[in-house]
Scaffold this active site. Sequence first.
Site: not given
Length: 287
Positions: A130, A158, A201
């Site tokens: 992330y 992400k 996301i």
Amino acid sequence: MDGIAPPLVTPFDEDGDVDHERLRELVAWVEDRGVDFIAPCGSNSEAELMTAAERAAVVETVADAASVPVVAGTGSPGLKETLQATESAASVGADAALVVTPFYYSFDQSELEAYFTEVADASPIPIYLYSVPAYTDTVIEPETVGRIATHPNVAGMKDSQADIAEFVRTRRRVEDAAFDLLIGSASVLSQALDAGGTGGINALANLYPEHLADVYETHRDDPAAARALNARLVELNTAVTATYGIPGLKWAMRYRGAPAGHSRTPHSPPSDDARDHLEALVDDLRT
């Protein structure tokens, strides 16, 4: 994971406690509107304003309530707490872990690579990198991602930079790996899909999951139509992220009828002018 997920907001009651009943309702609300998976305890979940025990309880509630896969945010500045949270998430049924770059201190790319490798080695579930430099001031460079992507327990990433050029650079370096590359900004979802992304996301998926699901599904057959659908969402997405943040997102959700609950201190409610602006933007998408 392919498709669309909300970094699920955490409903707090008026006393600032996690409202688990409302959290269950919210899981059903976003599932009914077409999300493909759910990501609790991310940035929009106010995870950094919760204790470790509260985050673990939120993941457990979401995993128990969800019928779609759950990718739980488990990253912390230090390795030990990240591993503890990841093991806890796995034990209550999370399907994967979303691990933010270590923050507070600065680390070079070799240190980030070593950190994520150690997390992946120890994790009982697949991990997603992330990268969210707006909050951490840390970027995982495409070359670093490419090396980490070869690990069998690293499932994807992400990317919340909203920089399509960097997204393309990263995509090229993971082409030969089984690696999901997800965009963190709904404003450039269709462009990320054009570049080979596998989904998003996105904070806006808390408020309008069906519209983001529509962009994703439409892109398969008609990328130009998907870009047009996506363009309608940019102003609202900017409002509930960069302009008004989590309190604005939650207010817009409540205005729309979603069980968003309240935000936790030190967040403060949006102003009357902000509410008027958000109301107009939400109303515009109803027409």
